[in-house]
Design a protein around this motif. Structure first.
Motif, short mmCIF file in Angstrom:
data_model
loop_
_atom_site.label_atom_id
_atom_site.label_comp_id
_atom_site.label_asym_id
_atom_site.label_seq_id
_atom_site.Cartn_x
_atom_site.Cartn_y
_atom_site.Cartn_z
N GLY A 77 -35.25 -19.97 0.57
CA GLY A 77 -35.11 -19.62 1.98
C GLY A 77 -33.65 -19.61 2.38
O GLY A 77 -32.76 -19.41 1.56
N GLY A 78 -33.40 -19.84 3.64
CA GLY A 78 -32.04 -19.81 4.14
C GLY A 78 -31.69 -21.07 4.90
O GLY A 78 -32.55 -21.87 5.23
N ALA A 79 -30.40 -21.20 5.16
CA ALA A 79 -29.92 -22.34 5.93
C ALA A 79 -28.72 -21.88 6.76
O ALA A 79 -27.93 -21.06 6.32
CB ALA A 79 -29.51 -23.48 5.02
N VAL A 80 -28.61 -22.41 7.94
CA VAL A 80 -27.46 -22.14 8.79
C VAL A 80 -26.30 -22.97 8.27
O VAL A 80 -26.45 -24.16 7.99
CB VAL A 80 -27.79 -22.51 10.26
CG1 VAL A 80 -26.55 -22.41 11.12
CG2 VAL A 80 -28.89 -21.61 10.79
N ILE A 81 -25.13 -22.34 8.10
CA ILE A 81 -23.97 -23.08 7.58
C ILE A 81 -22.85 -23.19 8.60
O ILE A 81 -21.86 -23.86 8.36
CB ILE A 81 -23.45 -22.47 6.27
CG1 ILE A 81 -23.05 -21.00 6.46
CG2 ILE A 81 -24.49 -22.61 5.18
CD1 ILE A 81 -22.37 -20.40 5.24
N GLY A 82 -22.98 -22.53 9.75
CA GLY A 82 -21.96 -22.67 10.78
C GLY A 82 -21.79 -21.43 11.61
O GLY A 82 -22.57 -20.49 11.52
N TRP A 83 -20.76 -21.46 12.45
CA TRP A 83 -20.41 -20.30 13.25
C TRP A 83 -19.26 -19.57 12.59
O TRP A 83 -18.45 -20.16 11.88
CB TRP A 83 -19.94 -20.73 14.65
CG TRP A 83 -21.04 -21.10 15.58
CD1 TRP A 83 -22.18 -20.39 15.84
CD2 TRP A 83 -21.11 -22.25 16.42
NE1 TRP A 83 -22.94 -21.03 16.77
CE2 TRP A 83 -22.31 -22.18 17.14
CE3 TRP A 83 -20.26 -23.32 16.61
CZ2 TRP A 83 -22.68 -23.15 18.06
CZ3 TRP A 83 -20.63 -24.29 17.53
CH2 TRP A 83 -21.83 -24.20 18.23
N ASN A 84 -19.15 -18.30 12.87
CA ASN A 84 -18.00 -17.51 12.47
C ASN A 84 -16.88 -17.89 13.45
O ASN A 84 -16.92 -17.52 14.62
CB ASN A 84 -18.33 -16.02 12.54
CG ASN A 84 -17.24 -15.17 11.97
OD1 ASN A 84 -16.11 -15.60 11.80
ND2 ASN A 84 -17.59 -13.94 11.66
N MET A 85 -15.92 -18.68 12.99
CA MET A 85 -14.93 -19.27 13.89
C MET A 85 -13.93 -18.27 14.47
O MET A 85 -13.41 -18.51 15.56
CB MET A 85 -14.18 -20.41 13.18
CG MET A 85 -15.01 -21.64 13.03
SD MET A 85 -15.49 -22.31 14.63
CE MET A 85 -16.35 -23.76 14.13
N GLY A 86 -13.65 -17.18 13.77
CA GLY A 86 -12.73 -16.19 14.33
C GLY A 86 -13.23 -15.66 15.67
O GLY A 86 -12.53 -15.77 16.69
N PRO A 87 -14.43 -15.10 15.69
CA PRO A 87 -14.98 -14.65 16.97
C PRO A 87 -15.19 -15.78 17.97
O PRO A 87 -15.05 -15.57 19.18
CB PRO A 87 -16.32 -14.01 16.57
CG PRO A 87 -16.11 -13.56 15.18
CD PRO A 87 -15.23 -14.63 14.56
N ALA A 88 -15.49 -16.98 17.50
CA ALA A 88 -15.66 -18.11 18.42
C ALA A 88 -14.35 -18.40 19.14
O ALA A 88 -14.34 -18.62 20.36
CB ALA A 88 -16.13 -19.35 17.65
N LEU A 89 -13.26 -18.39 18.41
CA LEU A 89 -11.96 -18.63 19.03
C LEU A 89 -11.60 -17.49 19.99
O LEU A 89 -11.04 -17.73 21.07
CB LEU A 89 -10.88 -18.80 17.97
CG LEU A 89 -10.99 -20.08 17.14
CD1 LEU A 89 -10.05 -20.02 15.94
CD2 LEU A 89 -10.72 -21.29 17.99
N GLN A 90 -11.92 -16.27 19.61
CA GLN A 90 -11.64 -15.12 20.49
C GLN A 90 -12.47 -15.21 21.77
O GLN A 90 -11.98 -14.90 22.85
CB GLN A 90 -11.92 -13.81 19.76
CG GLN A 90 -10.92 -13.53 18.67
CD GLN A 90 -11.26 -12.27 17.89
OE1 GLN A 90 -12.38 -11.77 17.94
NE2 GLN A 90 -10.29 -11.76 17.15
N LEU A 91 -13.71 -15.60 21.64
CA LEU A 91 -14.57 -15.75 22.81
C LEU A 91 -14.01 -16.82 23.74
O LEU A 91 -13.93 -16.62 24.95
CB LEU A 91 -16.00 -16.11 22.39
CG LEU A 91 -16.98 -16.40 23.52
CD1 LEU A 91 -17.16 -15.18 24.42
CD2 LEU A 91 -18.31 -16.86 22.97
N GLY A 92 -13.63 -17.95 23.17
CA GLY A 92 -13.05 -19.01 23.98
C GLY A 92 -11.80 -18.54 24.72
O GLY A 92 -11.62 -18.84 25.91
#
Length: 66
Positions: A17-32
Motif C-alpha cells: 500500500g502507501g504511506a504519507v511521508i510529508g508535505w512538498n515544502m517548496g509549495p508550502a513555503l510559497q503558500l506561506g
C-alpha cells in the motif's frame, strides 16, 4: 495555512500500500509567503506540524486497512 496544504502531500507507494511521508515544502513555503507569513516562522513550525500530520494520517490509513 496547514489546512490549505492538502494537495501538497507526498506519498510513498509500496507492495503493501502507501504511506504519507510529508508535505512538498517548496509549495508550502510559497503558500506561506503568499499569505504574508514570516519565512522564519514557517521554517520553525511547519516541520513539527508536518510530523504530527504524517503520524496521524498514517495511523488512520492503517486503521482503515487494518
Amino acid at each position: 495555512m496547514v489546512q490549505r496544504l492538502g494537495g501538497q502531500v507526498r506519498v510513498a507507494a509500496g507492495a503493501n500500500g502507501g504511506a504519507v511521508i510529508g508535505w512538498n515544502m517548496g509549495p508550502a513555503l510559497q503558500l506561506g509567503a503568499a499569505l504574508g507569513l514570516s519565512p522564519r516562522i514557517i521554517a520553525e513550525l511547519l516541520p513539527h506540524i508536518e510530523a504530527v500530520m504524517v503520524r496521524k494520517t498514517n495511523e488512520e490509513i492503517e486503521h482503515d486497512h487494518g
